[in-house]
Every structure is written in C-alpha cells, then in structure tokens.
Design a protein around this motif. Structure first.
Motif, mmCIF file in Angstrom:
data_model
loop_
_atom_site.group_PDB
_atom_site.id
_atom_site.type_symbol
_atom_site.label_atom_id
_atom_site.label_comp_id
_atom_site.label_asym_id
_atom_site.label_seq_id
_atom_site.Cartn_x
_atom_site.Cartn_y
_atom_site.Cartn_z
ATOM 1 N N LYS A 2 7.104 -7.625 1.736
ATOM 2 C CA LYS A 2 5.697 -8.321 1.915
ATOM 3 C C LYS A 2 4.567 -7.855 1.571
ATOM 4 O O LYS A 2 3.562 -8.575 0.954
ATOM 5 N N ARG A 3 4.289 -6.515 2.088
ATOM 6 C CA ARG A 3 3.236 -5.836 1.708
ATOM 7 C C ARG A 3 3.208 -5.116 0.283
ATOM 8 O O ARG A 3 2.120 -4.359 -0.129
ATOM 9 N N ASN A 4 4.273 -5.469 -0.422
ATOM 10 C CA ASN A 4 4.439 -4.595 -1.738
ATOM 11 C C ASN A 4 3.245 -4.786 -2.880
ATOM 12 O O ASN A 4 2.928 -6.205 -3.004
ATOM 13 N N ARG A 5 2.586 -3.868 -3.218
ATOM 14 C CA ARG A 5 1.535 -3.949 -4.144
ATOM 15 C C ARG A 5 0.166 -4.604 -3.650
ATOM 16 O O ARG A 5 -0.634 -4.734 -4.247
ATOM 17 N N ARG A 6 0.342 -4.650 -2.505
ATOM 18 C CA ARG A 6 -0.879 -5.085 -1.735
ATOM 19 C C ARG A 6 -2.341 -4.192 -1.953
ATOM 20 O O ARG A 6 -3.345 -4.444 -2.302
ATOM 21 N N GLU A 7 -1.894 -2.826 -1.761
ATOM 22 C CA GLU A 7 -2.911 -1.749 -2.088
ATOM 23 C C GLU A 7 -3.353 -1.705 -3.244
ATOM 24 O O GLU A 7 -4.351 -1.538 -3.631
ATOM 25 N N GLN A 8 -2.439 -1.713 -4.057
ATOM 26 C CA GLN A 8 -2.720 -1.707 -5.390
ATOM 27 C C GLN A 8 -3.565 -2.815 -5.965
ATOM 28 O O GLN A 8 -4.690 -2.573 -6.878
ATOM 29 N N ARG A 9 -3.410 -4.054 -5.630
ATOM 30 C CA ARG A 9 -4.242 -5.041 -6.053
ATOM 31 C C ARG A 9 -5.718 -4.705 -5.465
ATOM 32 O O ARG A 9 -6.784 -5.285 -6.068
ATOM 33 N N HIS A 10 -5.726 -4.319 -4.186
ATOM 34 C CA HIS A 10 -7.240 -4.184 -3.602
ATOM 35 C C HIS A 10 -7.627 -3.004 -4.271
ATOM 36 O O HIS A 10 -8.864 -3.213 -4.524
ATOM 37 N N VAL A 11 -7.088 -1.933 -4.780
ATOM 38 C CA VAL A 11 -7.785 -1.008 -5.576
ATOM 39 C C VAL A 11 -8.155 -1.540 -6.823
ATOM 40 O O VAL A 11 -9.207 -1.276 -7.537
ATOM 41 N N SER A 12 -7.359 -2.157 -7.596
ATOM 42 C CA SER A 12 -7.549 -2.930 -8.932
ATOM 43 C C SER A 12 -8.833 -3.769 -8.696
ATOM 44 O O SER A 12 -9.860 -3.616 -9.593
ATOM 45 N N ASN A 13 -8.933 -4.556 -7.788
ATOM 46 C CA ASN A 13 -10.318 -5.285 -7.598
ATOM 47 C C ASN A 13 -11.332 -4.540 -7.172
ATOM 48 O O ASN A 13 -12.335 -4.753 -7.795
ATOM 49 N N THR A 14 -11.389 -3.334 -6.565
ATOM 50 C CA THR A 14 -12.688 -2.612 -6.247
ATOM 51 C C THR A 14 -12.931 -1.939 -7.608
ATOM 52 O O THR A 14 -14.203 -2.051 -7.625
ATOM 53 N N HIS A 28 -2.716 1.894 4.962
ATOM 54 C CA HIS A 28 -1.571 1.092 4.335
ATOM 55 C C HIS A 28 -0.485 2.214 4.220
ATOM 56 O O HIS A 28 0.754 1.951 4.265
ATOM 57 N N GLY A 29 -0.880 3.438 3.789
ATOM 58 C CA GLY A 29 -0.053 4.517 3.727
ATOM 59 C C GLY A 29 0.487 4.774 5.208
ATOM 60 O O GLY A 29 1.848 5.061 5.142
ATOM 61 N N ASP A 30 0.002 4.992 6.216
ATOM 62 C CA ASP A 30 0.382 5.115 7.415
ATOM 63 C C ASP A 30 1.446 4.017 7.873
ATOM 64 O O ASP A 30 2.428 4.218 8.504
ATOM 65 N N LEU A 31 0.942 2.673 7.685
ATOM 66 C CA LEU A 31 1.934 1.742 8.130
ATOM 67 C C LEU A 31 3.129 1.630 7.228
ATOM 68 O O LEU A 31 4.370 1.225 7.657
#
Length: 385
Positions: free
Chosen positions: A241-253, A220-223
C-alpha cells in the motif's frame, strides 16, 4: 522538446481483464524474443524480426504489437550495451557486470508495452481511448488526467504511448512534442548548489531546506524496515500500500523547487547554472551510512526538472564543473580545503570573508556559468589582419 503526460485508465472489469492479459502475453513474448536475441548474439532488429515475428503472430499478437515487442527487446539490449560501455555496471569481470552479461534480459509481467496510433486512438472530448488487446480492440475505456495534461494531449501528443500496470491500476504514458521557447540573452546567471542538508541553494538567496524531506525519508525507511522484519501478511499488505509513496513525495518536492528557481530566473532575465553531477556516486568516497543517503538522493531528477522547465520558459541553462566550488572563496578565488569549516560555515583563509557554505558555492557556480556561456559565444576564428 519531448514531455510525457500520464493518464489513469478507468476500465470496466472485463476491459481490465483484457488489458492485464494483454500485458502478460506481450511480456511473455518479449522474454521469448530476448532469449532468441541472446542466443543469436543480439542481431539487428531486422534480423531479429526474421527469427521471431512468425512465432509472435502465432501467440496471438497483432502485426503492430509484434513489431513493437521486437523493437522493445532490441532497445533494451541497446541500453544494456550503452550502460556497459559507460561503466555503469562496473568493471570487466565484476559480479554485477557478469550477471548482466550472462543471461537474457527479462521483462516483468506488468512491464510497459508501447502503442502507436494504429493500436491506440484517443477521444479527447469524451475522455476515452480505443485500444488493441489480445481479446480484440476495446473501445470506450475512460481515462482521467489534469486539465493541463488534457490540454497538452490535445495540442502536442505525438508518437507512441506506453501502457503500464501498477498495483492493479492501468496508466497510459503519452509522449508529447512541446515546442521550446526561444532563449534570451541572460543578464547574469543564478547559481544552484544542490545538497542533502539543503536541497537547493541559489546565489539569489533562495534556500530549500532538506530537513522535512530527510525526516520524511527516514520515517518511511524505518517503517519499511519494521514491516519487512515482521513479514506477516498484514505487514506485506501495508508495504504494498505504501509502495512508491516516498518516491511521489520526493518528486513533488523537486517539482516545487524547480518551478520556483525557473520562475526567479525568468523574472530577472537571468540564466541558470547547474553543477554537472554525472558520476557523483562513483567519485565520492563516503562511509556506509553516508553512502545510503547519497545514493538514494534524487540529484539527477531535480537537475532534470530544472532543465526541462527552463527550456519550456526559454531560460538559458549551462552545466559547470562542480570541482572545488565548496572550497573556493567567491570573493577572492582562494582555494583551500580548510576554508569550509563545517557543513554550513565558510571562512576564507586568505581574505577572511565569512559566508554560508552553500551560498558561497552557489556564487562560484554562477560565476562559472557566466564563463561557460561567454566561452560558448566567443568566436574561435582568428581575426583578419
């Protein structure tokens, strides 16, 4: 114990326009109150109300909305003062601190606005809300949430709810006062070592590897960097569109890991010992590439998830000093920097024990947890002769 439930509002077009206009109006008003507070030297809330209440009413805000706007501004300055006092904005004279102190606090147009029960009412059976707006009160605004979230709202909702807008979608974040389970006397402690290569390693053998999550974050960082360099309208649209997608994934993990650790502790009637990682960003000295990884990692979030899930289950939690846990042998207690051969391998220079470095650290944390728990239970009153 306070928890929050986030519900998604599904307003009609006219309702959405009214909600958006309300958020923009109250945050414009908040910026005006903030400017007055800055000019007046940030007076107490009562004094600030005398300077700004009449103006807010003239802007079309209702009495309760005006009161909440003033309180929101005053709370923001209280938080700023606390952060300055704690050194979170750097030393006196630093660029970051001067910037924070030299101008009024600004509120984004879509910043959250608190609502109390006079401005917001819930209809749980119909799953709708009635909410105040600058265009008048609108009723029958539908909302969606999980079955567990709806049950928590019915049984425990108490206090204010915050209205927020993210990427054109409105949410209500409701505060719930959930009773804590009575904690039991723990039969030992499970030590939890937090890290980057291994997100969490426990003294009972559970290990949450961070390889997949690190790959996800790097991808996600590279993209993001690629799209930012491109700078076209299409690239900006994809970024949004991809905003906060990484954050949601980390929170779920982190939720999944925390749930498993708490379930293990509850099953074995054990307590949980966590490292006190407060101020880790200021203490650790690393090269720039390592700094980026450390500063973007959600250590605090995972610790908070474990702590609140444990309180709900009645599992005792203690926080211990993490100093030298990775350099101390859990068998003989020998401390030596050379004990940790590399990231994964621990070999004691005194007794020769060989172990996984994170597993060894988790055992040290568990031992310190037991010491902290017993120290808190011991009487400090001298025995009567």
């Amino acid at each position: 114990m306070k928890l929050v439930v986030q519900v998604k509002l599904m307003p009609e077009a006219e309702q959405a326009a009214a909600l958006l206009a309300t958020l923009r109006t109250v945050n414009e008003a908040a910026n005006r109150v903030s400017a007055v507070a800055f000019e007046q030297g940030v007076p107490r809330e009562y004094e600030l109300r005398k300077h700004t209440y009449a103006e807010l009413k003239s802007r079309g805000l209702g009495a309760q909305a005006a009161q909440h706007t003033i309180k929101k501004v005053r709370d923001a300055y209280t938080t700023l003062k606390a952060n300055i006092k704690a050194g979170n904005l750097g030393r006196p004279g630093s660029k970051r601190r001067r910037k924070a102190e030299s101008k009024p606090i600004a509120f984004r147009p879509e910043a959250a606005q608190p609502y109390d029960d006079r401005c917001l009412s819930w209809q749980y059976d119909a799953q709708t809300v009635s909410i105040w707006t600058t265009a008048g009160r609108i009723r029958g605004v539908r909302f969606a949430c999980s079955a567990n979230g709806l049950k928590m709202l019915r049984e425990h909702r108490q206090g204010e709810s915050d209205l927020v807008e993210r990427d054109g979608v409105f949410y209500l974040i409701a505060t719930c006062e959930v009773p804590e389970e009575k904690s039991y006397e723990p039969d030992g402690f499970i030590g939890v070592d937090l890290g980057i290569v291994n997100i969490a390693t426990t003294s009972t053998g559970y290990q949450a590897a961070g390889r997949d999550l690190n790959r996800h974050r790097k991808r996600h960082g590279d993209l993001r960097a690629k799209l930012q360099r491109k700078g076209t309208k299409s690239a900006k649209r994809l970024l949004k569109k991809r905003n906060r997608r990484e954050q949601r994934h980390v929170s779920n993990t982190n939720h999944v890991i925390a749930k498993r650790i708490v379930a293990e502790a509850e099953r074995t009637s054990a307590g949980i010992a966590l490292e006190d990682l407060g101020g880790i960003r200021q203490r650790v000295r690393l090269r720039k590439p390592q700094r980026v990884t450390l500063h973007s990692w959600a250590f605090a979030q995972l610790g908070e998830f474990i702590a609140y899930k444990a309180r709900r289950a009645g599992v005792p939690v203690v926080h211990v000093d993490p100093a030298y846990t990775s350099q101390t042998c859990c068998e003989c207690g020998h401390v030596d920097k050379k004990n940790r051969v590399d990231q994964a391998l621990f070999i004691c220079r005194n007794c020769g024990v060989v172990a996984h470095a994170d597993r060894n650290a988790s055992h040290n944390i568990a031992q310190r947890g037991a010491v902290v728990w017993n120290a808190g239970r011991e009487s400090r009153v001298p025995a009567t002769p």
